[in-house]
Motif scaffolding. Sequence first.
Motif, mmCIF file in Angstrom:
data_model
loop_
_atom_site.group_PDB
_atom_site.id
_atom_site.type_symbol
_atom_site.label_atom_id
_atom_site.label_comp_id
_atom_site.label_asym_id
_atom_site.label_seq_id
_atom_site.Cartn_x
_atom_site.Cartn_y
_atom_site.Cartn_z
ATOM 1 N N ALA B 47 0.833 -1.204 0.000
ATOM 2 C CA ALA B 47 0.000 0.000 0.000
ATOM 3 C C ALA B 47 0.869 1.256 0.000
ATOM 4 N N ALA B 48 1.928 1.237 0.815
ATOM 5 C CA ALA B 48 2.798 2.416 0.899
ATOM 6 C C ALA B 48 3.422 2.719 -0.462
ATOM 7 N N ASP B 49 3.828 1.676 -1.157
ATOM 8 C CA ASP B 49 4.426 1.882 -2.477
ATOM 9 C C ASP B 49 3.423 2.415 -3.490
ATOM 10 N N GLU B 50 2.256 1.805 -3.550
ATOM 11 C CA GLU B 50 1.307 2.202 -4.601
ATOM 12 C C GLU B 50 0.688 3.562 -4.323
ATOM 13 N N LEU B 51 0.610 3.948 -3.042
ATOM 14 C CA LEU B 51 0.044 5.254 -2.704
ATOM 15 C C LEU B 51 1.132 6.329 -2.569
ATOM 16 N N ASP B 52 2.388 5.916 -2.565
ATOM 17 C CA ASP B 52 3.495 6.865 -2.348
ATOM 18 C C ASP B 52 3.377 7.567 -1.010
ATOM 19 N N VAL B 53 3.274 6.768 0.050
ATOM 20 C CA VAL B 53 3.300 7.327 1.408
ATOM 21 C C VAL B 53 4.317 6.528 2.225
ATOM 22 N N ALA B 54 4.778 7.126 3.327
ATOM 23 C CA ALA B 54 5.674 6.399 4.221
ATOM 24 C C ALA B 54 4.907 5.235 4.842
ATOM 25 N N MET B 55 5.608 4.122 5.079
ATOM 26 C CA MET B 55 4.940 2.956 5.677
ATOM 27 C C MET B 55 4.345 3.277 7.043
ATOM 28 N N THR B 56 4.987 4.197 7.763
ATOM 29 C CA THR B 56 4.507 4.514 9.115
ATOM 30 C C THR B 56 3.143 5.202 9.087
ATOM 31 N N ARG B 57 2.730 5.716 7.934
ATOM 32 C CA ARG B 57 1.408 6.341 7.847
ATOM 33 C C ARG B 57 0.301 5.297 7.675
ATOM 34 N N VAL B 58 0.692 4.078 7.317
ATOM 35 C CA VAL B 58 -0.296 3.076 6.909
ATOM 36 C C VAL B 58 -0.689 2.188 8.081
ATOM 37 N N THR B 59 -1.966 2.117 8.345
ATOM 38 C CA THR B 59 -2.508 1.138 9.284
ATOM 39 C C THR B 59 -3.226 0.074 8.466
ATOM 40 N N VAL B 60 -2.934 -1.177 8.750
ATOM 41 C CA VAL B 60 -3.609 -2.255 8.032
ATOM 42 C C VAL B 60 -4.651 -2.858 8.961
ATOM 43 N N ARG B 61 -5.914 -2.775 8.535
ATOM 44 C CA ARG B 61 -6.985 -3.414 9.297
ATOM 45 C C ARG B 61 -7.363 -4.694 8.565
ATOM 46 N N SER B 62 -7.741 -5.705 9.330
ATOM 47 C CA SER B 62 -7.986 -6.967 8.624
ATOM 48 C C SER B 62 -9.053 -7.801 9.296
ATOM 49 N N GLY B 63 -9.718 -8.591 8.472
ATOM 50 C CA GLY B 63 -10.547 -9.668 8.983
ATOM 51 C C GLY B 63 -11.739 -9.248 9.804
ATOM 52 N N ALA B 64 -12.708 -8.587 9.196
ATOM 53 C CA ALA B 64 -13.996 -8.361 9.856
ATOM 54 C C ALA B 64 -15.069 -8.452 8.789
#
Lengths: 158, 703
Positions: B47-64
């Motif tokens: 996600a960080a690569d495709e959106l061009d943001v730092a990884m630290t900005r990305v929260t991954v939510r999963s499985g609901a």
Amino acid sequence: MAAFQFTVNGKPVSVALDNEETPLLDVLRNELGLMGTRFGCGLEQCGCCMVLIDGQPEKCCTKPTWSVAGKHVTTVEGLGSPERPHPLQQAFIDEQAGQCGYCLSGILISAKALLEKNPSPTRSQIALALDGNICRCGSHNRILRAVEKAAAVMLGDV
Amino acid sequence: MNTLPGPLNDNPRLDLWVSFPEAGKVAVNTGRVELGQGVLTAMAQIAADELDVAMTRVTVRSGATDHMPNEGYTAGSQSIQFGGLAMGQACADVRALFLDSAAKVLGCSADELSVRDGKFLRNGAATGQDYWTLAGAVDLAVNASGQAKRKAAADLTFVGRSSARTDLPAKLFGEPVFIHDMRLAGMKHARVVRQPNRAATIGTIDVDAIRRAAKGPISFVRSGDFLAIVGDDEHAVELAGAAAVNHVTWEHVETPTPLQQEANWLLQRPVVDRLLGSPEPVDAQGKQRFEATYSRGYLAHASISPSCGLAEFRDGHLTVWTHCQGVFPLRGALARMLKLEAKAITVHHVQGSGCYGHNGADDAAADAAVIALQMPGTPIRVRWRREEEFIHEPKSPAMLVKVRALVDAAGKPADWTAEIWSGNHNGRPGGGNALLAGYALPDQEPFPQAGEVPEAVGGGATRNADPLYDIADKRIIHHMVTETPVRVSALRGLGAMPNVFALECAIDELAERAGVDPVAYRLSIVSDPRARAVIEHVAAMAKWQANAPGGDGRGRGIAFARYKNRAAYSAVVVDLEVDDEIRLRHVWCATDAGLAVNPDGAINQLEGGIIQSASWVLKEQVRLDNGPASLDWDSYPVLKFSEVPEIAVALINPTQSDMPLGVGEATAGPTAAAIGNAVSHALGSRIRDLPLTRERIMTSLLK
């Protein structure tokens, strides 16, 4: 109801129990809210519940709480914090030593006990010291490397 | 033509995948769940690569089951190969929509714009616009177009570089990250008194004896043959649950015998037969015949934590927390079992310990749900006992594999048959199978006979039975055994481990008959360049010596497979010593996973697969002795720290592919066969049945 006093990670605690045989693990998790020590088997076989009792590594899933009255208990929460990690915790992060992580609390405790007794263990000594801890994901070699690395850091070799 | 990656095609709305919840933050949703394999970290990298943001900005939510993509199960080494593709395309589409919006606001062409850590630059200069200033103006409640171009491999910042696992620190500091650590206000603990088998019915319940054993207040919940113990004090409930095993009697109890634990018990059982490929030739056509039979017993997932589930039924809505691999399939199965509408149920994933497949997680969640429905407003937490997990988790089926080959004058296989006997690898609740509680509850619809995992997704018992070697004619004869002595379902790799064990041991046996070194023999019959590359690479890593003499108790073996013939390629070499037991010394592995998103994460998975497979091969078999006999870590031992070999894993990408190939299960088969081949090399005689126990070694030595 009986009350027992002991220390956990240096802090005095007093616990009142209807059943004084209640295992220390249940008291840590359900009475004191310290979830770092994990339940794995309740049979003293897997090592997920390893804590230090007066400095000795012990599985606490069947250890009656009365038996630790007046003693000093150390859990994984007592090792270090994100701000001030213990060299073992830092080494595990550096080596990416873990997969699911469920076994790691107990392994960190076993490793701490080993390094206090033997500050520069060989890899096979580390492995033997961890034979009481089961890792099912197969992170063993990373864990062994991490303990070696922590030992070197603690000796000032790095 | 629709070109969206599968999971994005199934869940095309972009707001299911990406949102910008607050300034400077990006949230992405994945239907794949964290099982200790590092999937959340890999998704953040993508996600960080495709959106061009730092990884630290990305929260991954999963499985609901609310506001999340439905990606079925997190299984089959497919999370990155398919789920990651969907995540990447969704993020690329979102980036393109924002670039269009920014272009309109700035009165320029989108071609003039670029993105740096979430900020939009025009010809390299700041514009004052970023994802968060524009978030209100861009409608993500639209379907993905799939038109946005993914980044070229050379432009990737995070993908392809090792990234520290985002979930690991919390685990090392003992934080309450696991489902076992959840505590809800007013929550009660519960244990289930399990049916010994699905047909068993409750005879008598000695309530007083169970209450005495609890040494604290408990209550009982019963529905049909479903019986549970509930209370505020977990220790009292645990004591009662353990005592109830001896104070509840059952009718219609089945007592499986030691004979039934063995794979050859599967012969002569009722089966459903299939032929994949051409009929087997009757005539040998002037060629040499080869035939050998290989087998493996039932395996447990043996997760380090027993399964756990939480549920709360409030105001007509059921909320369930689970560490299972598929929240949507579980919701469907719960709706059917509990006679609720799916929309009246929300299922959340919370991390458990590594599961490696379908363990007791779904069933523990179902247990909690059944009890919660009877106690509206009270959150219920069920945690299985260790013995309960060993007895009742679904097992990986025993398999018996007969390999028959016709060998040409050059010693190469010209015709190949794999004839397989196995129970079903597809016992998951989503396939219409029962959750365990479902066998005990009254008024349940009959459960259909489960079908095996389709070939289109890699098959179950047939997985990897089709050799990747250049063989003119080949086929699989599959006998699906419909009744097994233990409950069976999916474990890491499904049939791949026993099939690759059979196939790659047979290849070694053919090499020996031909008098050709095992590495050279494989290279003489495989033309896929990626297969050749991993075999050649691992041979170089291990400094393979052609035709090294064996039979002196020290052995070396090689094996190869491409997982499912469509995921990662792995070749493994094993060095070991054998006297009355086997000591693994060194394992080398070369794997072609294409573009590895998180190389160190991939290596961690491959190493884990090697060690787990070694444990299966050396130690593991579910024992039956007038009932379950594998009850704990003493009666089901696994590999210990002092028994683990040195391991070296190399990731190679000989074709410079920019497509990732799934790695999670890639080493299980090759490791098993490489150990088998190394043991044969060490002993000078072959053991074809797993596990490679002391008894089997002694028998082989006495031959």
